[in-house]
Motif scaffolding. Structure first.
Motif, PDB file in Angstrom:
ATOM      1  N   VAL A   1      -1.480  -2.756  -4.144  1.00 29.87           N
ATOM      2  CA  VAL A   1      -1.129  -3.762  -5.156  1.00 29.87           C
ATOM      3  C   VAL A   1      -1.134  -5.127  -4.482  1.00 29.87           C
TER       4      VAL A   1
ATOM      5  N   ALA B   1      -9.127   2.465  -1.775  1.00 32.66           N
ATOM      6  CA  ALA B   1      -8.281   1.638  -2.644  1.00 32.66           C
ATOM      7  C   ALA B   1      -8.529   0.153  -2.377  1.00 32.66           C
TER       8      ALA B   1
ATOM      9  N   LEU C   1       0.846  -1.192   0.000  1.00 33.69           N
ATOM     10  CA  LEU C   1       0.000   0.000   0.000  1.00 33.69           C
ATOM     11  C   LEU C   1       0.879   1.240   0.000  1.00 33.69           C
ATOM     12  N   ARG C   2       0.623   2.132  -0.952  1.00 36.04           N
ATOM     13  CA  ARG C   2       1.387   3.382  -1.044  1.00 36.04           C
ATOM     14  C   ARG C   2       0.406   4.536  -0.904  1.00 36.04           C
TER      15      ARG C   2
ATOM     16  N   SER D   1      -4.339  -4.095  -8.891  1.00 33.20           N
ATOM     17  CA  SER D   1      -4.130  -2.873  -8.120  1.00 33.20           C
ATOM     18  C   SER D   1      -5.437  -2.113  -7.974  1.00 33.20           C
ATOM     19  N   GLY D   2      -5.612  -1.548  -6.792  1.00 29.18           N
ATOM     20  CA  GLY D   2      -6.783  -0.734  -6.499  1.00 29.18           C
ATOM     21  C   GLY D   2      -6.345   0.686  -6.188  1.00 29.18           C
ATOM     22  N   HIS D   3      -7.228   1.637  -6.448  1.00 28.95           N
ATOM     23  CA  HIS D   3      -6.894   3.044  -6.250  1.00 28.95           C
ATOM     24  C   HIS D   3      -7.981   3.750  -5.447  1.00 28.95           C
TER      25      HIS D   3
ATOM     26  N   LYS E   1      -3.725  10.239  -2.190  1.00 27.57           N
ATOM     27  CA  LYS E   1      -3.955   9.172  -3.170  1.00 27.57           C
ATOM     28  C   LYS E   1      -3.359   7.890  -2.623  1.00 27.57           C
ATOM     29  N   ALA E   2      -4.072   6.800  -2.838  1.00 20.92           N
ATOM     30  CA  ALA E   2      -3.614   5.490  -2.375  1.00 20.92           C
ATOM     31  C   ALA E   2      -3.626   4.517  -3.536  1.00 20.92           C
ATOM     32  N   GLU E   3      -2.620   3.663  -3.544  1.00 25.31           N
ATOM     33  CA  GLU E   3      -2.580   2.544  -4.487  1.00 25.31           C
ATOM     34  C   GLU E   3      -2.234   1.303  -3.683  1.00 25.31           C
TER      35      GLU E   3
ATOM     36  N   ASP F   1     -11.841  -0.858  -3.842  1.00 30.15           N
ATOM     37  CA  ASP F   1     -11.677  -1.022  -5.292  1.00 30.15           C
ATOM     38  C   ASP F   1     -11.051  -2.384  -5.604  1.00 30.15           C
ATOM     39  N   LEU F   2     -10.007  -2.737  -4.858  1.00 33.21           N
ATOM     40  CA  LEU F   2      -9.346  -4.026  -5.049  1.00 33.21           C
ATOM     41  C   LEU F   2     -10.312  -5.174  -4.741  1.00 33.21           C
TER      42      LEU F   2
END
Length: 97
Positions: free
Chosen positions: A26, A61, A11-12, A35-37, A22-24, A64-65
């Motif tokens: 993976v 995120a 998670l970033r 990957s989810g955002h 903003k989050a991503e 979304d994933l």
């Protein structure tokens, strides 16, 4: 038959000077990568508490994933038995009788 597996999640989170986080996230299953955002925007009138933006963006995120994983599972089920009706993969809410 018992089955154990481990998936790696990264998670970033990045917050800019405008208060947008903003989050991503993976997910690496060893066979696939998804990957989810997610995004969170702080109202300029709100106190600057970065943890809240992190929580909201990360949660979005991961949601979304999660939707992507359910979609992938449905596609896999359809390929295995295309003549069977689509199962309800959404858990029931409320009290069960």
């Amino acid at each position: 038959m018992a089955h154990t597996t481990e998936w790696q999640v990264h998670l970033r989170l990045v917050e800019d000077e405008t208060g947008t986080t903003k989050a991503e996230v993976v997910l690496d299953t060893g066979h696939a990568s998804l990957s989810g955002h997610g995004v969170a925007q702080r109202n300029p009138a709100d106190e600057n508490v970065p943890e809240i933006g992190d929580e909201l963006a990360a949660g979005r995120a991961m949601s979304d994933l999660g939707r992507q994983l359910v979609t992938l599972a449905r596609q896999d089920l359809r390929q295995m038995s295309p003549t069977e009706p689509e199962p309800d993969l959404h858990p029931a809410t409320g009290w069960l009788s």
